[in-house]
Enzyme design. Structure first.
Site, PDB file in Angstrom:
ATOM      1  N   LYS A 123     -34.516   3.833  27.504  1.00  0.00           N
ATOM      2  CA  LYS A 123     -33.654   2.664  27.705  1.00  0.00           C
ATOM      3  C   LYS A 123     -32.733   2.829  28.907  1.00  0.00           C
ATOM      4  CE  LYS A 123     -33.789   0.359  23.310  1.00  0.00           C
ATOM      5  NZ  LYS A 123     -33.101  -0.233  22.180  1.00  0.00           N
ATOM      6  N   LYS A 206     -44.514  -0.380  23.913  1.00  0.00           N
ATOM      7  CA  LYS A 206     -44.356  -1.074  22.631  1.00  0.00           C
ATOM      8  C   LYS A 206     -43.847  -2.501  22.847  1.00  0.00           C
ATOM      9  CE  LYS A 206     -39.745  -0.306  20.955  1.00  0.00           C
ATOM     10  NZ  LYS A 206     -38.881  -0.416  19.844  1.00  0.00           N
ATOM     11  N   LYS A 209     -38.149  -6.736  21.980  1.00  0.00           N
ATOM     12  CA  LYS A 209     -37.461  -8.020  22.169  1.00  0.00           C
ATOM     13  C   LYS A 209     -36.786  -8.101  23.534  1.00  0.00           C
ATOM     14  CE  LYS A 209     -34.764  -7.105  18.079  1.00  0.00           C
ATOM     15  NZ  LYS A 209     -34.386  -5.686  18.108  1.00  0.00           N
TER      16      LYS A 209
HETATM   17  N1  AQP Z   1     -43.294  -2.813  18.575  1.00  0.00           N
HETATM   18  C1  AQP Z   1     -42.932  -2.403  17.369  1.00  0.00           C
HETATM   19  N2  AQP Z   1     -43.865  -2.042  16.456  1.00  0.00           N
HETATM   20  C2  AQP Z   1     -43.505  -1.626  15.207  1.00  0.00           C
HETATM   21  N3  AQP Z   1     -42.213  -1.558  14.802  1.00  0.00           N
HETATM   22  C3  AQP Z   1     -41.264  -1.915  15.679  1.00  0.00           C
HETATM   23  N4  AQP Z   1     -39.917  -1.964  15.599  1.00  0.00           N
HETATM   24  C4  AQP Z   1     -39.411  -2.420  16.765  1.00  0.00           C
HETATM   25  N5  AQP Z   1     -40.391  -2.675  17.630  1.00  0.00           N
HETATM   26  C5  AQP Z   1     -41.560  -2.356  17.000  1.00  0.00           C
HETATM   27  C6  AQP Z   1     -39.175  -1.584  14.414  1.00  0.00           C
HETATM   28  O1  AQP Z   1     -38.254  -2.619  14.140  1.00  0.00           O
HETATM   29  C7  AQP Z   1     -37.078  -2.032  13.594  1.00  0.00           C
HETATM   30  C8  AQP Z   1     -35.878  -2.549  14.315  1.00  0.00           C
HETATM   31  O2  AQP Z   1     -35.867  -2.159  15.663  1.00  0.00           O
HETATM   32  P1  AQP Z   1     -34.555  -2.436  16.482  1.00  0.00           P
HETATM   33  O3  AQP Z   1     -34.397  -3.846  16.768  1.00  0.00           O
HETATM   34  O4  AQP Z   1     -33.386  -1.835  15.847  1.00  0.00           O
HETATM   35  O5  AQP Z   1     -34.724  -1.604  17.781  1.00  0.00           O
HETATM   36  P2  AQP Z   1     -35.917  -1.325  18.685  1.00  0.00           P
HETATM   37  O6  AQP Z   1     -36.861  -0.389  18.016  1.00  0.00           O
HETATM   38  O7  AQP Z   1     -35.330  -0.843  19.977  1.00  0.00           O
HETATM   39  O8  AQP Z   1     -36.614  -2.756  18.815  1.00  0.00           O
HETATM   40  P3  AQP Z   1     -36.855  -3.579  20.077  1.00  0.00           P
HETATM   41  O9  AQP Z   1     -37.543  -4.826  19.697  1.00  0.00           O
HETATM   42  O10 AQP Z   1     -37.536  -2.730  21.118  1.00  0.00           O
HETATM   43  O11 AQP Z   1     -35.397  -3.943  20.530  1.00  0.00           O
HETATM   44  P4  AQP Z   1     -34.743  -3.757  21.948  1.00  0.00           P
HETATM   45  O12 AQP Z   1     -35.692  -4.417  22.896  1.00  0.00           O
HETATM   46  O13 AQP Z   1     -33.413  -4.435  21.868  1.00  0.00           O
HETATM   47  O14 AQP Z   1     -34.623  -2.295  22.207  1.00  0.00           O
HETATM   48  C9  AQP Z   1     -37.232  -0.520  13.682  1.00  0.00           C
HETATM   49  O15 AQP Z   1     -37.659  -0.043  12.414  1.00  0.00           O
HETATM   50  C10 AQP Z   1     -38.316  -0.356  14.682  1.00  0.00           C
HETATM   51  O16 AQP Z   1     -39.061   0.836  14.465  1.00  0.00           O
END
Ligand code: AQP
Length: 343
Positions: A123, A206, A209
């Site tokens: 990040k 991956k 969002k």
């Molecule tokens: N691509 C993914 N596949 C499976 N699981 C996922 N999770 C996130 N993306 C995937 C799971 O969703 C939960 C919440 O994640 P989060 O929002 O706290 O943070 P993150 O993992 O950083 O998700 P994002 O979408 O990538 O958010 P941003 O872009 O803001 O960093 C977790 O259980 C995660 O494993």
């Protein structure tokens, strides 16, 4: 991974997990997390699900968008099947015990451990000097989110595995340093066909969002035409689908679409390939779009309905905060006692 033996038999089973309101919910969040939160809701565990707004602000969030995303995430939980009576639904900032225990864990976690966290490296990227201190400390707060409830099981996607290992290390070090058996060595629960949903544009990244490309992800609020267009344009290779799972091992984009199909239809990858093996993507993609729309449309319709009553969502979160604090307060109080804070 912590070497300490499991102490979970000493704790009542309790599930905790969180999602950041840092944007709209994606299919990755749904399949990797929320859908499995729903599966775990039941008689065997107490379940606590959290909108982790204090994690979200580790990178800049527009205040209006943060407020909206927090409510929309709560609506997403409920629309997907989380019952706010059965589970506790809460946003992190309404339970100050998370941050209070988070500070203590900042003093337990070691710099060397934190520097190994790959999510920070991903990040912060090349701009680590400009990243917030909060982004670096994030995993210690995440450990506090979990351990302030003495949670024993944490359902997450694959990307959170390292943070959960750190949570166990923090619990084990605290227990060792103060010669107690106070914090459980939490078990990650990483299961199912879609523990890592990949970007539709790049099978090595991956689905996220905060990816700048909206075409890389399916948002839970996308309408049927948008979902179909995104799947149609998803990157693939020119081969037909194999009939065995091994045939996907060197084909990340194909594997991703098959995994998504399997998770949405509650089938194994082998079952999906038994049905669709030999098909070209020109046939498989429309089948996947139809399935995705069938599963996601009722959730997005219900989310939109719930979002028309933000006051009700706020009331659910306020009630969730009350119930969460009933559990978190005694754990924090005891932690202060153990470490010698005069109260
Ligand atoms: N691509 C993914 N596949 C499976 N699981 C996922 N999770 C996130 N993306 C995937 C799971 O969703 C939960 C919440 O994640 P989060 O929002 O706290 O943070 P993150 O993992 O950083 O998700 P994002 O979408 O990538 O958010 P941003 O872009 O803001 O960093 C977790 O259980 C995660 O494993």
């Amino acid at each position: 991974m912590s070497e300490a033996p499991s102490n979970l038999a000493n704790f009542a089973p309790r599930v905790f997990s969180g999602i950041q309101p840092s944007g709209g919910l994606t299919l990755g969040n749904y399949l990797g997390a929320i859908k499995r939160f729903v599966d775990m809701q039941g008689a065997d565990y107490e379940t606590i699900y959290c909108m982790v707004d204090m994690h979200a602000i580790t990178v800049w969030q527009d205040p209006g968008a943060l407020r909206r995303n927090t409510r929309e995430l709560c609506a997403g939980f409920i629309a997907a099947g989380i019952d706010p009576e059965q589970s506790i639904l809460v946003n992190q900032s309404q339970v100050p015990e998370h941050a209070q225990l988070g500070w203590i864990f900042n003093c337990v976690a070691r710099m060397g451990w934190m520097k190994r966290m790959t999510q920070f490296k991903d990040k912060a990227g090349k701009n680590a000097e400009q990243a917030s201190l909060g982004l670096f400390a994030y995993p210690a707060l995440m450990a506090a989110d979990i351990l302030v409830y003495h949670a024993t099981h944490v359902p997450v996607g694959e990307d959170q595995k390292q943070h959960l290992e750190l949570t166990r290390d923090i619990a084990a070090k605290f227990n060792h340093d103060y010669d107690v058996d106070f914090f459980p060595l939490t078990e990650p629960v990483i299961e199912g066909a879609a523990t890592r949903v990949m970007s539709l544009r790049d099978g090595s990244k991956k689905m996220s969002k905060s990816d700048p490309s909206d075409m890389s992800r399916i948002n839970m609020t996308d309408d049927a035409d948008t979902i179909a267009a995104k799947i149609r344009k998803a990157r693939t290779d020119p081969e037909a689908l194999p009939s065995e799972a091994e045939g996907l091992s060197e084909r990340p984009e194909a594997r991703n679409l098959v995994n998504i199909y399997a998770a949405l239809s509650d089938q194994t990858v082998a079952e999906v390939l038994a049905e669709h093996g030999g098909q070209q993507f020109s046939a498989f993609k429309p089948a996947l779009s139809e399935l995705a729309v069938e599963k996601l449309a009722p959730i997005s319709t219900e989310m939109a309905r719930l979002m028309e009553e933000p006051g009700e969502i706020d009331a659910i979160l306020a009630r969730g905060a009350e119930r969460a604090r009933e559990r978190a307060e005694p754990v924090l109080k005891k932690t202060y006692e153990i470490i010698g804070m005069v109260r």
